[in-house]
Scaffold this motif. Structure first.
Motif, PDB file in Angstrom:
ATOM      1  N   GLU A 131       0.828  -1.210   0.000  1.00 22.00           N
ATOM      2  CA  GLU A 131       0.000   0.000   0.000  1.00 22.00           C
ATOM      3  C   GLU A 131       0.862   1.259   0.000  1.00 22.00           C
ATOM      4  OE1 GLU A 131      -3.494   2.251  -0.062  1.00 22.00           O
ATOM      5  OE2 GLU A 131      -3.256   0.096  -0.371  1.00 22.00           O
ATOM      6  N   SER A 132       1.995   1.223   0.702  1.00 19.25           N
ATOM      7  CA  SER A 132       2.859   2.411   0.771  1.00 19.25           C
ATOM      8  C   SER A 132       3.487   2.743  -0.576  1.00 19.25           C
ATOM      9  CB  SER A 132       3.953   2.215   1.820  1.00 19.25           C
ATOM     10  OG  SER A 132       4.937   1.304   1.391  1.00 19.25           O
ATOM     11  N   LYS A 133       3.596   1.763  -1.465  1.00 19.32           N
ATOM     12  CA  LYS A 133       4.196   2.025  -2.779  1.00 19.32           C
ATOM     13  C   LYS A 133       3.382   3.036  -3.574  1.00 19.32           C
ATOM     14  CE  LYS A 133       4.790  -2.302  -4.207  1.00 19.32           C
ATOM     15  NZ  LYS A 133       5.270  -3.466  -4.985  1.00 19.32           N
ATOM     16  N   LYS A 134       2.090   3.129  -3.311  1.00 20.42           N
ATOM     17  CA  LYS A 134       1.257   4.119  -4.016  1.00 20.42           C
ATOM     18  C   LYS A 134       1.827   5.524  -3.817  1.00 20.42           C
ATOM     19  CE  LYS A 134      -3.123   1.647  -3.558  1.00 20.42           C
ATOM     20  NZ  LYS A 134      -4.443   1.684  -2.898  1.00 20.42           N
ATOM     21  N   TYR A 135       2.239   5.803  -2.593  1.00 19.70           N
ATOM     22  CA  TYR A 135       2.797   7.121  -2.292  1.00 19.70           C
ATOM     23  C   TYR A 135       4.065   7.367  -3.102  1.00 19.70           C
ATOM     24  CZ  TYR A 135       5.561  10.677   0.056  1.00 19.70           C
ATOM     25  OH  TYR A 135       6.358  11.761   0.312  1.00 19.70           O
ATOM     26  N   TYR A 136       4.951   6.387  -3.140  1.00 16.34           N
ATOM     27  CA  TYR A 136       6.222   6.574  -3.830  1.00 16.34           C
ATOM     28  C   TYR A 136       6.034   6.676  -5.342  1.00 16.34           C
ATOM     29  CZ  TYR A 136       7.951   5.818   0.771  1.00 16.34           C
ATOM     30  OH  TYR A 136       8.165   5.944   2.121  1.00 16.34           O
ATOM     31  N   TYR A 137       5.083   5.962  -5.901  1.00 18.48           N
ATOM     32  CA  TYR A 137       4.790   6.109  -7.332  1.00 18.48           C
ATOM     33  C   TYR A 137       4.212   7.505  -7.607  1.00 18.48           C
ATOM     34  CZ  TYR A 137       5.544   1.072  -7.788  1.00 18.48           C
ATOM     35  OH  TYR A 137       6.099  -0.178  -7.775  1.00 18.48           O
ATOM     36  N   TRP A 138       3.354   7.962  -6.686  1.00 15.54           N
ATOM     37  CA  TRP A 138       2.794   9.310  -6.812  1.00 15.54           C
ATOM     38  C   TRP A 138       3.913  10.348  -6.724  1.00 15.54           C
ATOM     39  CZ3 TRP A 138       3.029  13.327  -3.265  1.00 15.54           C
ATOM     40  CH2 TRP A 138       2.265  14.456  -3.577  1.00 15.54           C
ATOM     41  N   LEU A 139       4.845  10.168  -5.790  1.00 14.05           N
ATOM     42  CA  LEU A 139       5.946  11.104  -5.617  1.00 14.05           C
ATOM     43  C   LEU A 139       6.835  11.138  -6.864  1.00 14.05           C
ATOM     44  CD1 LEU A 139       7.159  13.117  -3.657  1.00 14.05           C
ATOM     45  CD2 LEU A 139       8.443  11.233  -2.605  1.00 14.05           C
ATOM     46  N   GLU A 140       7.043   9.993  -7.497  1.00 12.72           N
ATOM     47  CA  GLU A 140       7.792   9.972  -8.757  1.00 12.72           C
ATOM     48  C   GLU A 140       7.091  10.808  -9.821  1.00 12.72           C
ATOM     49  OE1 GLU A 140       8.039   5.688  -9.395  1.00 12.72           O
ATOM     50  OE2 GLU A 140      10.224   5.818  -9.143  1.00 12.72           O
ATOM     51  N   LYS A 141       5.765  10.698  -9.906  1.00 10.08           N
ATOM     52  CA  LYS A 141       5.003  11.499 -10.874  1.00 10.08           C
ATOM     53  C   LYS A 141       5.092  12.987 -10.542  1.00 10.08           C
ATOM     54  CE  LYS A 141       1.600   7.888 -11.712  1.00 10.08           C
ATOM     55  NZ  LYS A 141       0.218   7.502 -11.451  1.00 10.08           N
ATOM     56  N   LEU A 142       5.066  13.309  -9.256  1.00  7.57           N
ATOM     57  CA  LEU A 142       5.186  14.706  -8.836  1.00  7.57           C
ATOM     58  C   LEU A 142       6.526  15.279  -9.291  1.00  7.57           C
ATOM     59  CD1 LEU A 142       3.969  17.098  -7.226  1.00  7.57           C
ATOM     60  CD2 LEU A 142       5.171  16.180  -5.218  1.00  7.57           C
ATOM     61  N   VAL A 143       7.600  14.519  -9.094  1.00  7.84           N
ATOM     62  CA  VAL A 143       8.930  14.959  -9.526  1.00  7.84           C
ATOM     63  C   VAL A 143       8.929  15.222 -11.032  1.00  7.84           C
ATOM     64  CG1 VAL A 143      11.324  14.211  -9.846  1.00  7.84           C
ATOM     65  CG2 VAL A 143      10.198  13.884  -7.637  1.00  7.84           C
ATOM     66  N   ILE A 144       8.372  14.307 -11.791  1.00  4.81           N
ATOM     67  CA  ILE A 144       8.315  14.474 -13.250  1.00  4.81           C
ATOM     68  C   ILE A 144       7.569  15.755 -13.609  1.00  4.81           C
ATOM     69  CG2 ILE A 144       7.304  13.528 -15.369  1.00  4.81           C
ATOM     70  CD1 ILE A 144       7.946  10.697 -14.133  1.00  4.81           C
TER      71      ILE A 144
END
Length: 182
Positions: A153-166
């Motif tokens: 479940e926590s991976k959702k945050y990190y995938y979202w954070l990667e998109k934010l960086v992009i």
């Protein structure tokens, strides 16, 4: 006339001082010491400065000044530049706060994603081994499954954070939140 000019000059210096003090106070958000923040604030108002000029202006030792400059260079807020007629290194503050913010936080966010995703992938493998082991009793497998689901479940945050960086790096963020004049 001279008194008015002197008063105006003092007012200008006080105004600059307010901004320099505020920058110095808030630079801890960037992991920068107040003295390096004061240096950046001072350089913000200057076109270019040598280490000696910085030292004289801020009354800091040359080693402290060098450390502060290096710190600001690492986070891309100060750049070494060439100045005709000068043998000394000359430094310029990057005055684009948007660029500095994006650069600094994207580095931090990328590191957060990398460190945590590596840990998550390792933890997933370990937990799966426990869950799939025929020798482990059901209570321990249930506990491992619970932790496995939490980290998935926590991976959702990190995938979202990667998109934010992009979105920050490619400038798309400014379509969502435009830079506006007052």
């Amino acid at each position: 006339m001279a008194d008015h000019n002197e008063t105006a000059r003092e007012t200008i210096e006080r105004a600059k001082g307010f901004v320099v003090d505020a920058i110095a106070e808030t630079m801890d958000l960037y992991g920068v010491t107040p003295s390096a923040g004061r240096l950046y604030g001072t350089m913000y108002f200057e076109n270019a400065m040598t280490l000696d000029e910085m030292k004289d202006e801020l009354k800091m030792s040359k080693p402290s000044m060098s450390t502060a400059v290096r710190t600001l260079q690492e986070i891309d807020m100060v750049h070494k530049t060439w100045q005709k007629g000068s043998r000394k290194d000359v430094y310029v503050a990057d005055k684009n706060f948007f660029k500095s913010f994006i650069h600094f936080f994207c580095i931090k966010w990328k590191r957060e994603v990398k460190v945590n995703m590596e840990a998550i992938f390792t933890a997933e493998k370990n937990l799966k081994a426990v869950i799939e082991s025929p020798e482990v009793d059901k209570a321990i497998k249930t506990e491992a499954q619970h932790y496995y689901e939490l980290i998935v479940e926590s991976k959702k945050y990190y995938y979202w954070l990667e998109k934010l960086v992009i979105n920050f790096e490619n400038g798309d963020i400014f379509r969502q939140i435009p830079i506006e004049d007052e």
